[in-house]
Design a protein around this motif. Structure first.
Motif, PDB file in Angstrom:
ATOM      1  N   ARG A 139       0.831  -1.194   0.000  1.00  0.00           N
ATOM      2  CA  ARG A 139       0.000   0.000   0.000  1.00  0.00           C
ATOM      3  C   ARG A 139       0.870   1.250   0.000  1.00  0.00           C
ATOM      4  N   ASP A 188       1.552   5.223   0.592  1.00  0.00           N
ATOM      5  CA  ASP A 188       1.098   6.422   1.292  1.00  0.00           C
ATOM      6  C   ASP A 188       1.989   7.588   0.892  1.00  0.00           C
ATOM      7  N   HIS A 239      -7.003   1.875  -7.350  1.00  0.00           N
ATOM      8  CA  HIS A 239      -6.959   3.331  -7.170  1.00  0.00           C
ATOM      9  C   HIS A 239      -8.376   3.851  -6.978  1.00  0.00           C
ATOM     10  N   ASP A 240      -8.640   4.486  -5.826  1.00  0.00           N
ATOM     11  CA  ASP A 240      -9.986   4.980  -5.505  1.00  0.00           C
ATOM     12  C   ASP A 240     -11.018   3.864  -5.645  1.00  0.00           C
ATOM     13  N   THR A 241     -10.676   2.696  -5.115  1.00  0.00           N
ATOM     14  CA  THR A 241     -11.513   1.486  -5.101  1.00  0.00           C
ATOM     15  C   THR A 241     -11.704   0.862  -6.479  1.00  0.00           C
ATOM     16  N   GLN A 242     -11.058   1.416  -7.514  1.00  0.00           N
ATOM     17  CA  GLN A 242     -11.207   0.876  -8.856  1.00  0.00           C
ATOM     18  C   GLN A 242      -9.945   0.126  -9.273  1.00  0.00           C
ATOM     19  N   HIS A 298      -0.107   6.711  -6.629  1.00  0.00           N
ATOM     20  CA  HIS A 298      -0.675   7.755  -5.779  1.00  0.00           C
ATOM     21  C   HIS A 298      -0.784   7.265  -4.335  1.00  0.00           C
ATOM     22  N   GLY A 336      -2.534   6.128  -1.241  1.00  0.00           N
ATOM     23  CA  GLY A 336      -3.829   5.467  -1.179  1.00  0.00           C
ATOM     24  C   GLY A 336      -3.956   4.298  -2.131  1.00  0.00           C
ATOM     25  N   ASP A 337      -3.048   4.195  -3.106  1.00  0.00           N
ATOM     26  CA  ASP A 337      -3.072   3.061  -4.034  1.00  0.00           C
ATOM     27  C   ASP A 337      -2.695   1.766  -3.320  1.00  0.00           C
ATOM     28  N   THR A 338      -3.355   0.689  -3.699  1.00  0.00           N
ATOM     29  CA  THR A 338      -2.942  -0.651  -3.310  1.00  0.00           C
ATOM     30  C   THR A 338      -2.377  -1.323  -4.552  1.00  0.00           C
TER      31      THR A 338
END
Length: 218
Positions: free
Chosen positions: A154, A156, A182-185, A196, A198-200
């Motif tokens: 992940r 940050d 990215h942003d749950t997508q 970015h 927040g990216d997994t």
């Protein structure tokens, strides 16, 4: 670090001993007095008899001051309830939950308060690394037939990869970035994608360890 282990079965017992041995303060909860009796008290901080699905038992076990909770019972529904209570009602910073039935893996996510899902075959060393601070990178699945491992990391704002592209990073041989959430997508990143906060990131490798991926991205 203060840790609660819910479930004194094989995984819970081994995890409690190993976590205690690495300097963490461990409390174990179980409904079975016999299992608790088999746990040597000198190896753990505290033993609590009760059902960890009950908020009152969690609270009496010190959940309000807990840094990490491991739901390690043999029932997936119990592990989900315990993780949800820990995260939503008691704001435990980090929750790990064992997945006993692979068909239930899709349930073990943030919606149920689970930060990290642990398949039944997860090596205990991964658990120790989770509890010891390497919580941004986790080995998810080892595909023995294919000879590869799927690893999650992940990003940050402090990660080395934040704001950088795939070509800016030096990854171990035999390692590819399979997907980014990215942003749950979910998406398949090209070489110019910039990671970015927040990216997994899901990485597949036939050579890299969790530590290698942590060093590359973090």
């Amino acid at each position: 670090m203060k840790i609660i282990v819910a479930g004194a079965g094989r995984l819970g017992e081994q995890a409690a001993h190993l976590l205690s041995a690495t300097g963490h303060q461990v409390t174990v909860i179980d409904r079975d007095r016999t299992r608790l009796a088999e746990l040597a008290e000198e190896h753990v901080h505290r033993l609590v008899h009760g059902d960890a699905c009950e908020p009152s038992i969690l609270e009496s076990s010190g959940v309000l001051n807990t840094d990490l909770l491991l739901a390690a019972t043999g029932e997936d529904e119990d592990n989900l309830v315990i993780a949800l209570l820990a995260k939503r009602q008691f704001a435990v910073p980090r929750t790990l939950a064992r997945v006993n039935d692979p068909d239930n893996t899709w349930l073990f996510d943030a919606r149920w308060g689970v930060d990290v899902a642990l398949p039944a075959a997860t090596p205990l060393i991964s658990l120790i690394e989770e509890a010891s601070g390497a919580t941004d990178t986790v080995g998810l699945v080892q595909l023995a037939a294919a000879g590869v491992t799927l690893i999650e990391t992940r990003i940050d704002e402090h990660s080395t990869a934040a704001g950088r592209t795939r070509t800016d990073l030096s990854l171990p041989p035999g390692t590819i970035v399979a997907a980014v959430i990215h942003d749950t997508q979910p998406l398949v990143p090209d070489q110019d994608y910039r990671f970015h906060p927040g990216d997994t990131v899901l990485v597949v490798s036939n050579t890299a360890t969790e530590r290698d991926i942590h060093n590359a991205f973090q």
